[in-house]
Motif scaffolding. Structure first.
Motif, mmCIF file in Angstrom:
data_model
loop_
_atom_site.group_PDB
_atom_site.id
_atom_site.type_symbol
_atom_site.label_atom_id
_atom_site.label_comp_id
_atom_site.label_asym_id
_atom_site.label_seq_id
_atom_site.Cartn_x
_atom_site.Cartn_y
_atom_site.Cartn_z
ATOM 1 N N SER A 144 80.027 -51.428 -32.329
ATOM 2 C CA SER A 144 81.036 -50.284 -32.917
ATOM 3 C C SER A 144 80.304 -49.518 -33.897
ATOM 4 O O SER A 144 80.523 -48.060 -34.055
ATOM 5 N N VAL A 145 79.168 -49.847 -34.744
ATOM 6 C CA VAL A 145 78.726 -48.938 -35.600
ATOM 7 C C VAL A 145 77.828 -47.982 -34.961
ATOM 8 O O VAL A 145 77.825 -46.628 -35.260
ATOM 9 N N ILE A 146 77.207 -48.280 -33.735
ATOM 10 C CA ILE A 146 76.321 -47.258 -32.929
ATOM 11 C C ILE A 146 77.282 -45.949 -32.367
ATOM 12 O O ILE A 146 76.943 -45.135 -32.501
ATOM 13 N N LYS A 147 78.543 -46.785 -32.005
ATOM 14 C CA LYS A 147 79.390 -45.704 -31.510
ATOM 15 C C LYS A 147 79.914 -44.785 -32.400
ATOM 16 O O LYS A 147 80.299 -43.444 -32.111
ATOM 17 N N ASP A 148 80.212 -45.318 -33.730
ATOM 18 C CA ASP A 148 80.680 -44.368 -34.760
ATOM 19 C C ASP A 148 79.694 -43.469 -34.983
ATOM 20 O O ASP A 148 80.045 -42.465 -35.400
ATOM 21 N N ILE A 149 78.291 -43.762 -35.275
ATOM 22 C CA ILE A 149 77.526 -42.822 -35.559
ATOM 23 C C ILE A 149 77.298 -41.827 -34.348
ATOM 24 O O ILE A 149 77.277 -40.575 -34.779
ATOM 25 N N THR A 150 77.436 -42.084 -33.208
ATOM 26 C CA THR A 150 77.454 -41.370 -32.105
ATOM 27 C C THR A 150 78.528 -40.301 -32.190
ATOM 28 O O THR A 150 78.399 -39.093 -31.839
ATOM 29 N N ASN A 151 79.631 -40.567 -32.531
ATOM 30 C CA ASN A 151 80.850 -39.876 -32.856
ATOM 31 C C ASN A 151 80.572 -38.956 -33.780
ATOM 32 O O ASN A 151 81.151 -37.576 -33.826
ATOM 33 N N ASP A 152 80.089 -39.340 -34.731
ATOM 34 C CA ASP A 152 79.718 -38.398 -35.968
ATOM 35 C C ASP A 152 78.528 -37.456 -35.406
ATOM 36 O O ASP A 152 78.675 -36.228 -36.139
ATOM 37 N N VAL A 153 77.614 -37.856 -34.901
ATOM 38 C CA VAL A 153 76.715 -36.969 -34.474
ATOM 39 C C VAL A 153 77.025 -35.834 -33.565
ATOM 40 O O VAL A 153 76.743 -34.783 -33.398
ATOM 41 N N ILE A 154 78.095 -36.073 -32.571
ATOM 42 C CA ILE A 154 78.936 -35.142 -31.822
ATOM 43 C C ILE A 154 80.034 -34.378 -32.515
ATOM 44 O O ILE A 154 79.631 -33.264 -32.218
ATOM 45 N N LYS A 211 79.820 -33.731 -35.912
ATOM 46 C CA LYS A 211 79.404 -32.897 -36.723
ATOM 47 C C LYS A 211 78.016 -32.056 -36.478
ATOM 48 O O LYS A 211 77.470 -31.512 -37.392
ATOM 49 N N LYS A 212 77.678 -32.365 -35.236
ATOM 50 C CA LYS A 212 76.543 -31.632 -34.929
ATOM 51 C C LYS A 212 75.126 -31.996 -35.676
ATOM 52 O O LYS A 212 74.324 -31.343 -36.021
ATOM 53 N N SER A 213 75.341 -33.323 -36.255
ATOM 54 C CA SER A 213 74.142 -33.966 -37.033
ATOM 55 C C SER A 213 72.980 -33.879 -36.138
ATOM 56 O O SER A 213 73.118 -34.620 -34.971
ATOM 57 N N ARG A 214 71.946 -33.957 -36.878
ATOM 58 C CA ARG A 214 70.617 -34.112 -36.040
ATOM 59 C C ARG A 214 69.994 -35.647 -36.897
ATOM 60 O O ARG A 214 68.730 -35.829 -36.514
ATOM 61 N N LYS A 215 70.493 -35.938 -37.640
ATOM 62 C CA LYS A 215 69.796 -37.333 -38.486
ATOM 63 C C LYS A 215 70.018 -38.362 -37.671
ATOM 64 O O LYS A 215 68.804 -38.935 -37.517
ATOM 65 N N HIS A 216 70.585 -38.615 -36.772
ATOM 66 C CA HIS A 216 70.779 -39.696 -35.373
ATOM 67 C C HIS A 216 70.903 -39.160 -34.102
ATOM 68 O O HIS A 216 71.749 -39.695 -33.440
ATOM 69 N N LYS A 217 70.250 -38.100 -34.005
ATOM 70 C CA LYS A 217 70.128 -37.406 -32.488
ATOM 71 C C LYS A 217 70.027 -38.309 -31.399
ATOM 72 O O LYS A 217 70.377 -37.918 -30.309
ATOM 73 N N HIS A 218 69.562 -39.406 -31.416
ATOM 74 C CA HIS A 218 69.420 -40.312 -30.274
ATOM 75 C C HIS A 218 70.453 -41.312 -30.044
ATOM 76 O O HIS A 218 70.402 -41.987 -29.180
ATOM 77 N N ALA A 219 71.277 -41.343 -30.852
ATOM 78 C CA ALA A 219 72.490 -42.310 -30.728
ATOM 79 C C ALA A 219 73.247 -42.160 -29.602
ATOM 80 O O ALA A 219 73.515 -43.261 -29.021
#
Length: 150
Positions: free
Chosen positions: A77-87, A89-97
């Motif tokens: 769930s944490v990995i999926k949440d980070i991925t949603n944030d990346v998508i 917010k266009k964040s590059r912090k966790h670009k490989h999520a």
């Protein structure tokens, strides 16, 4: 091939069980059995010597099988949440999520994901074609000494 007996194969398996894991020894049997089965079918031998071979018990093997760590539902769930944030917010912090989510949802191995190309994706049919994988090849000389690449 006709000179190989069940005892010969059993000795091999017993010897391998002192230095290999249970799954590796099992793979040896799984490789040999169909070879001898084919030899029986084509008349090279009369019976399959692997039929009488006994695989040692897993707990008696010298090398223990590694424990596989599985992600918990919370970790997924944490990995999926980070991925949603990346998508979002266009964040590059966790670009490989998103790659981790692909692995989680498909069961692909890392080697298979690393070999993917855009041409492997059919966006119209929503299909991913997995036809290759990558591997690391160690450069070694004839004495099994690692060769440094420059």
């Amino acid at each position: 091939m006709g000179n190989i007996t069940s005892n010969d194969i059993q000795k091999l398996i017993n010897k391998m069980s002192k230095s290999l894991s249970y799954s590796s020894v099992k793979k040896i049997i799984e490789l040999l059995r169909p070879c001898f089965k084919h030899a029986v079918l084509v008349g090279v031998i009369h019976k399959n010597p692997c039929d009488a071979v006994i695989l040692p018990r897993q707990n008696s093997m010298a090398v223990k099988t590694k424990k596989i760590d599985i992600l918990t539902d919370k970790e997924v769930s944490v990995i999926k949440d980070i991925t949603n944030d990346v998508i979002c917010k266009k964040s590059r912090k966790h670009k490989h999520a998103p790659v981790f989510v692909l692995i989680l949802n498909t069961g692909l191995r890392c080697e298979e994901v690393l070999a993917l190309e855009f041409s492997d994706i059919d966006f119209d049919k929503k299909v991913l074609h997995v036809s290759k994988s990558v591997s690391i090849i160690k450069n070694r000389d004839e004495n099994d000494v690692k060769i440094k690449l420059k």
